[in-house]
Design a protein around this motif. Sequence first.
Motif, PDB file in Angstrom:
ATOM      1  N   UNK A 155       0.805  -1.219   0.000  1.00 18.71           N
ATOM      2  CA  UNK A 155       0.000   0.000   0.000  1.00 18.71           C
ATOM      3  C   UNK A 155       0.837   1.268   0.000  1.00 18.71           C
ATOM      4  N   UNK A 156       2.047   1.201   0.546  1.00 21.67           N
ATOM      5  CA  UNK A 156       2.810   2.425   0.780  1.00 21.67           C
ATOM      6  C   UNK A 156       3.576   2.896  -0.448  1.00 21.67           C
ATOM      7  N   UNK A 157       2.839   3.110  -1.545  1.00 18.80           N
ATOM      8  CA  UNK A 157       3.501   3.558  -2.769  1.00 18.80           C
ATOM      9  C   UNK A 157       2.726   4.700  -3.406  1.00 18.80           C
ATOM     10  N   UNK A 158       3.434   5.420  -4.256  1.00 21.32           N
ATOM     11  CA  UNK A 158       2.826   6.327  -5.231  1.00 21.32           C
ATOM     12  C   UNK A 158       2.338   7.656  -4.682  1.00 21.32           C
ATOM     13  N   UNK A 159       2.917   8.178  -3.617  1.00 23.66           N
ATOM     14  CA  UNK A 159       2.597   9.521  -3.185  1.00 23.66           C
ATOM     15  C   UNK A 159       3.647  10.537  -3.571  1.00 23.66           C
ATOM     16  N   UNK A 160       4.808  10.091  -4.041  1.00 27.03           N
ATOM     17  CA  UNK A 160       5.930  10.989  -4.322  1.00 27.03           C
ATOM     18  C   UNK A 160       6.021  11.308  -5.818  1.00 27.03           C
ATOM     19  N   UNK A 161       6.530  12.513  -6.129  1.00 25.57           N
ATOM     20  CA  UNK A 161       6.723  12.860  -7.530  1.00 25.57           C
ATOM     21  C   UNK A 161       7.874  13.841  -7.682  1.00 25.57           C
ATOM     22  N   UNK A 162       8.344  13.974  -8.920  1.00 18.93           N
ATOM     23  CA  UNK A 162       9.342  14.992  -9.266  1.00 18.93           C
ATOM     24  C   UNK A 162       8.932  15.604 -10.600  1.00 18.93           C
ATOM     25  N   UNK A 163       9.502  16.771 -10.915  1.00 17.38           N
ATOM     26  CA  UNK A 163       9.167  17.446 -12.169  1.00 17.38           C
ATOM     27  C   UNK A 163      10.295  18.400 -12.542  1.00 17.38           C
ATOM     28  N   UNK A 164      10.631  18.454 -13.821  1.00 16.54           N
ATOM     29  CA  UNK A 164      11.609  19.410 -14.342  1.00 16.54           C
ATOM     30  C   UNK A 164      10.983  20.123 -15.529  1.00 16.54           C
ATOM     31  N   UNK A 165      11.077  21.458 -15.542  1.00 17.34           N
ATOM     32  CA  UNK A 165      10.435  22.273 -16.571  1.00 17.34           C
ATOM     33  C   UNK A 165      11.453  23.252 -17.140  1.00 17.34           C
ATOM     34  N   UNK A 166      11.595  23.269 -18.462  1.00 14.84           N
ATOM     35  CA  UNK A 166      12.428  24.284 -19.119  1.00 14.84           C
ATOM     36  C   UNK A 166      11.677  25.609 -19.144  1.00 14.84           C
ATOM     37  N   UNK A 167      12.274  26.657 -18.587  1.00 10.02           N
ATOM     38  CA  UNK A 167      11.653  27.984 -18.597  1.00 10.02           C
ATOM     39  C   UNK A 167      12.217  28.856 -19.713  1.00 10.02           C
ATOM     40  N   UNK A 168      13.490  28.705 -20.007  1.00  7.15           N
ATOM     41  CA  UNK A 168      14.147  29.429 -21.101  1.00  7.15           C
ATOM     42  C   UNK A 168      15.462  28.714 -21.369  1.00  7.15           C
ATOM     43  N   UNK A 169      16.270  29.304 -22.207  1.00  8.30           N
ATOM     44  CA  UNK A 169      17.527  28.652 -22.564  1.00  8.30           C
ATOM     45  C   UNK A 169      18.435  28.454 -21.358  1.00  8.30           C
ATOM     46  N   UNK A 170      18.356  29.362 -20.395  1.00  9.67           N
ATOM     47  CA  UNK A 170      19.271  29.293 -19.245  1.00  9.67           C
ATOM     48  C   UNK A 170      18.555  29.193 -17.908  1.00  9.67           C
ATOM     49  N   UNK A 171      17.277  28.823 -17.908  1.00  5.90           N
ATOM     50  CA  UNK A 171      16.529  28.699 -16.651  1.00  5.90           C
ATOM     51  C   UNK A 171      15.669  27.444 -16.702  1.00  5.90           C
ATOM     52  N   UNK A 172      15.631  26.735 -15.564  1.00  8.66           N
ATOM     53  CA  UNK A 172      14.724  25.605 -15.421  1.00  8.66           C
ATOM     54  C   UNK A 172      14.041  25.702 -14.058  1.00  8.66           C
ATOM     55  N   UNK A 173      12.922  25.002 -13.939  1.00  6.49           N
ATOM     56  CA  UNK A 173      12.239  24.857 -12.653  1.00  6.49           C
ATOM     57  C   UNK A 173      12.240  23.372 -12.302  1.00  6.49           C
ATOM     58  N   UNK A 174      12.525  23.066 -11.068  1.00 12.26           N
ATOM     59  CA  UNK A 174      12.544  21.681 -10.609  1.00 12.26           C
ATOM     60  C   UNK A 174      11.726  21.595  -9.329  1.00 12.26           C
ATOM     61  N   UNK A 175      11.012  20.483  -9.159  1.00 13.08           N
ATOM     62  CA  UNK A 175      10.166  20.309  -7.976  1.00 13.08           C
ATOM     63  C   UNK A 175      10.194  18.853  -7.544  1.00 13.08           C
ATOM     64  N   UNK A 176      10.002  18.653  -6.250  1.00 11.85           N
ATOM     65  CA  UNK A 176       9.795  17.325  -5.673  1.00 11.85           C
ATOM     66  C   UNK A 176       8.672  17.455  -4.660  1.00 11.85           C
ATOM     67  N   UNK A 177       7.739  16.500  -4.659  1.00  6.02           N
ATOM     68  CA  UNK A 177       6.597  16.582  -3.750  1.00  6.02           C
ATOM     69  C   UNK A 177       6.207  15.238  -3.195  1.00  6.02           C
ATOM     70  N   UNK A 178       5.367  15.268  -2.169  1.00  2.56           N
ATOM     71  CA  UNK A 178       4.957  14.058  -1.456  1.00  2.56           C
ATOM     72  C   UNK A 178       3.510  14.214  -1.012  1.00  2.56           C
ATOM     73  N   UNK A 179       2.621  13.397  -1.567  1.00  3.23           N
ATOM     74  CA  UNK A 179       1.206  13.403  -1.195  1.00  3.23           C
ATOM     75  C   UNK A 179       1.007  12.510   0.022  1.00  3.23           C
ATOM     76  N   UNK A 180       0.231  12.979   0.985  1.00  2.74           N
ATOM     77  CA  UNK A 180      -0.124  12.153   2.137  1.00  2.74           C
ATOM     78  C   UNK A 180      -1.130  11.115   1.666  1.00  2.74           C
ATOM     79  N   UNK A 181      -0.872   9.858   1.934  1.00  8.60           N
ATOM     80  CA  UNK A 181      -1.739   8.791   1.455  1.00  8.60           C
ATOM     81  C   UNK A 181      -0.958   7.858   0.559  1.00  8.60           C
ATOM     82  N   UNK A 182      -1.576   6.723   0.223  1.00  6.62           N
ATOM     83  CA  UNK A 182      -0.862   5.697  -0.528  1.00  6.62           C
ATOM     84  C   UNK A 182      -1.788   5.051  -1.547  1.00  6.62           C
ATOM     85  N   UNK A 183      -1.206   4.272  -2.437  1.00  5.02           N
ATOM     86  CA  UNK A 183      -1.978   3.506  -3.385  1.00  5.02           C
ATOM     87  C   UNK A 183      -2.506   4.323  -4.535  1.00  5.02           C
ATOM     88  N   UNK A 184      -3.559   3.808  -5.189  1.00  5.55           N
ATOM     89  CA  UNK A 184      -4.103   4.436  -6.384  1.00  5.55           C
ATOM     90  C   UNK A 184      -4.588   5.856  -6.130  1.00  5.55           C
TER      91      UNK A 184
END
Length: 409
Positions: A209-238
């Motif tokens: 059950x203890x899976x699938x609450x975490x995520x990451x993301x990388x976004x190109x904003x321009x040639x020399x800028x990016x946005x990066x994120x990591x998150x964690x949802x409380x809860x598990x499963x589908x």
Amino acid sequence: MRKPEIDYAAVFRALPGMVALLTPDLVYADANDDFLRLAGRTREELLGRYIFDVFPENPNDQAAAGMRETRASMLRVVVTGERDTMALLRYDIEDPERPGRWVEHFWSPVNAPVLGRDGQVVLIVHRVEEVTELIRARGGPGSDSRARVLEAELYTRARELQDVNESLRRAQARDREVALALQEAMLPAPTPLGHHQAAVRYRPAVGTLNVCGDWYDLVDLSADRIAVAVGDVVGHGLAAACVMGQLRSALSAAARVADGPAQALEALGLYARHVDGAESTTVVKAFIDWDTHTITYSSAGHPPPALLSPDDTVTFLDQATDPPLGARPEHVPRPEASTAFTEGATLVLYTDGLIERRTEDIDTGLARLGDALARHGQADPEALADALLADLLPPTGNTDDTALVIIRL
């Protein structure tokens, strides 16, 4: 009064009742005298051997489940670091003097952890109560008949409970497979960041059950800028996987139009109010600008990113931390902070599964991460990601999933 010297090895062997010590690999390390006597085995037949090589399952009992249940209980102890009390268990033992003859036994086992200085399980205390005679209740007129009725009733109820548990386990395993497939689809490998190297990792928890609450993301904003994120949802499963997907997509979109990470998290917080299960989600967002050599970041209750300088100095970015999403009833602007970096530095974002342990303060986990970065930090991001997971996650798997993003600046 002189303090008595205690021979704990002698005390262990003299303990009343059956007690054995096993390694996390389920190999016998020691056993007391009652265990050897009642199990009908010598110390030489036990020590250094895998438990189910010494005590295999009765091949003549097609419904036997004692080995599976005992293994599952012990591995739960290894993973969670908590005591596990098993239900009444039938586990037949082969007569050592008459191979092929299996003797019926009923046991009441308890498995408990022994923790090392690092908080990890180093031994399992396996205490067993032999209750065969109590179940059979021999000794008086008619008592054998009544005991057999009771035995049959207990055994039937135990089997029914095992069947229910097995059905639940299979259903949970199916949910886990679907959730992991959804997770994999929503967490692809990062796109190239110009000449900058990056690595991402996702490690699911060992439980169904203890899976699938975490995520990451990388976004190109321009040639020399990016946005990066990591998150964690409380809860598990589908359910957690679905919420994760909604929040990841919303934050990715917000990053493209926001002036900075704080504004992006503000937009995500407003959106999260209308997503069931999104409350108390933690997330950290960082904008990286190679033109100005700065990292601008904001955190909603998430563990701080780590910045490793080329001289192996580790700095935790903890100057813009606010409560998780949905923690406040009203909208409040989120804080934002910036820090400079030098060419060749490394930025590490992660979820709490990488550092947090139930028996430790979070500062202990952060210090362990800092030490690992200082040892391996000059490796390329792919090698560094593997090294951090190997150093920081338990060898038997973690009870919480883990997301990790590493960017060479």
